[in-house]
Design a protein around this motif. Structure first.
Motif, PDB file in Angstrom:
ATOM      1  N   GLU A 120      -4.847  -9.174   1.080  1.00 60.39           N
ATOM      2  CA  GLU A 120      -5.945  -8.697   0.236  1.00 60.39           C
ATOM      3  C   GLU A 120      -7.270  -8.650   1.000  1.00 60.39           C
ATOM      4  OE1 GLU A 120      -8.254 -10.079  -3.849  1.00 60.39           O
ATOM      5  OE2 GLU A 120      -6.518 -11.224  -3.142  1.00 60.39           O
ATOM      6  N   ASP A 121      -7.556  -9.677   1.759  1.00 61.45           N
ATOM      7  CA  ASP A 121      -8.818  -9.743   2.512  1.00 61.45           C
ATOM      8  C   ASP A 121      -8.902  -8.714   3.634  1.00 61.45           C
ATOM      9  OD1 ASP A 121      -9.597 -11.814   0.879  1.00 61.45           O
ATOM     10  OD2 ASP A 121      -9.234 -13.385   2.372  1.00 61.45           O
ATOM     11  N   ASP A 122      -7.774  -8.146   4.026  1.00 58.54           N
ATOM     12  CA  ASP A 122      -7.748  -7.170   5.114  1.00 58.54           C
ATOM     13  C   ASP A 122      -7.657  -5.725   4.639  1.00 58.54           C
ATOM     14  OD1 ASP A 122      -7.867  -9.245   6.961  1.00 58.54           O
ATOM     15  OD2 ASP A 122      -5.681  -9.367   7.151  1.00 58.54           O
ATOM     16  N   THR A 149       0.831  -1.202   0.000  1.00 56.21           N
ATOM     17  CA  THR A 149       0.000   0.000   0.000  1.00 56.21           C
ATOM     18  C   THR A 149       0.867   1.254   0.000  1.00 56.21           C
ATOM     19  OG1 THR A 149      -0.135   0.023   2.409  1.00 56.21           O
ATOM     20  CG2 THR A 149      -1.847  -1.217   1.228  1.00 56.21           C
ATOM     21  N   GLU A 150       0.206   2.408   0.012  1.00 58.44           N
ATOM     22  CA  GLU A 150       0.920   3.678  -0.145  1.00 58.44           C
ATOM     23  C   GLU A 150       1.938   3.973   0.946  1.00 58.44           C
ATOM     24  OE1 GLU A 150      -1.250   7.412  -0.059  1.00 58.44           O
ATOM     25  OE2 GLU A 150      -2.692   6.542   1.313  1.00 58.44           O
ATOM     26  N   GLN A 151       1.866   3.295   2.068  1.00 59.34           N
ATOM     27  CA  GLN A 151       2.836   3.549   3.135  1.00 59.34           C
ATOM     28  C   GLN A 151       4.258   3.250   2.676  1.00 59.34           C
ATOM     29  OE1 GLN A 151       1.685   5.219   5.629  1.00 59.34           O
ATOM     30  NE2 GLN A 151       3.739   5.442   6.443  1.00 59.34           N
ATOM     31  N   CYS A 152       4.403   2.439   1.622  1.00 58.38           N
ATOM     32  CA  CYS A 152       5.732   2.103   1.082  1.00 58.38           C
ATOM     33  C   CYS A 152       6.339   3.251   0.284  1.00 58.38           C
ATOM     34  CB  CYS A 152       5.619   0.865   0.195  1.00 58.38           C
ATOM     35  SG  CYS A 152       7.195   0.263  -0.463  1.00 58.38           S
ATOM     36  N   GLN A 162      -8.173   1.394   0.685  1.00 57.73           N
ATOM     37  CA  GLN A 162      -6.936   0.784   0.199  1.00 57.73           C
ATOM     38  C   GLN A 162      -7.174  -0.139  -0.999  1.00 57.73           C
ATOM     39  OE1 GLN A 162      -5.865  -1.207   3.891  1.00 57.73           O
ATOM     40  NE2 GLN A 162      -4.156   0.213   4.178  1.00 57.73           N
ATOM     41  N   ARG A 163      -8.411  -0.360  -1.385  1.00 60.52           N
ATOM     42  CA  ARG A 163      -8.746  -1.331  -2.439  1.00 60.52           C
ATOM     43  C   ARG A 163      -8.042  -1.036  -3.760  1.00 60.52           C
ATOM     44  NH1 ARG A 163     -10.065  -5.914  -0.791  1.00 60.52           N
ATOM     45  NH2 ARG A 163     -10.781  -6.386  -2.858  1.00 60.52           N
TER      46      ARG A 163
END
Length: 107
Positions: A58-60, A6-9, A65-66
């Motif tokens: 993915e399930d979380d 996700t964008e945190q990276c 964040q989708r």
């Protein structure tokens, strides 16, 4: 199911996760990593290795964040595989807690 970066990276680009991946599903872009959902075997080894919690099952994924699921799939087709740990950018620590980093995504 796959794991998703996700964008945190963005602008942190720590590669501790790459070192533990048994299938080389990480791809490196200019300022972040992504996971190829076709290669990911859902082993979950990468998730606890990320110091900024940028990797999510993915399930979380939260609703906001989708979009990262499709971005990981798209960008993993464009960026090269990364199979060895590298040094993080010099200013990575400064970006760790920054929110809303998607505007800084470099393709």
């Amino acid at each position: 199911m796959t794991f998703v970066v996700t964008e945190q990276c963005i602008k942190c680009k720590y590669t501790d996760c790459v070192e533990v991946c048994p299938v080389d599903c990480f791809h490196e872009g200019p300022n972040m990593l992504v996971i190829d959902p076709e290669e990911c075997i859902d082993c979950s080894l990468c998730d606890p290795e990320c110091p900024v919690e940028a990797i999510v099952a993915e399930d979380d994924l939260r609703e906001d964040q989708r979009q990262w699921l499709s971005l990981n799939a798209e960008l993993s087709r464009q960026w090269p595989v990364l199979s060895e740990k590298k040094d993080a950018p010099e200013d990575a620590k400064e970006w760790e807690m920054v929110e809303g980093k998607i505007e800084h995504l470099e393709r």
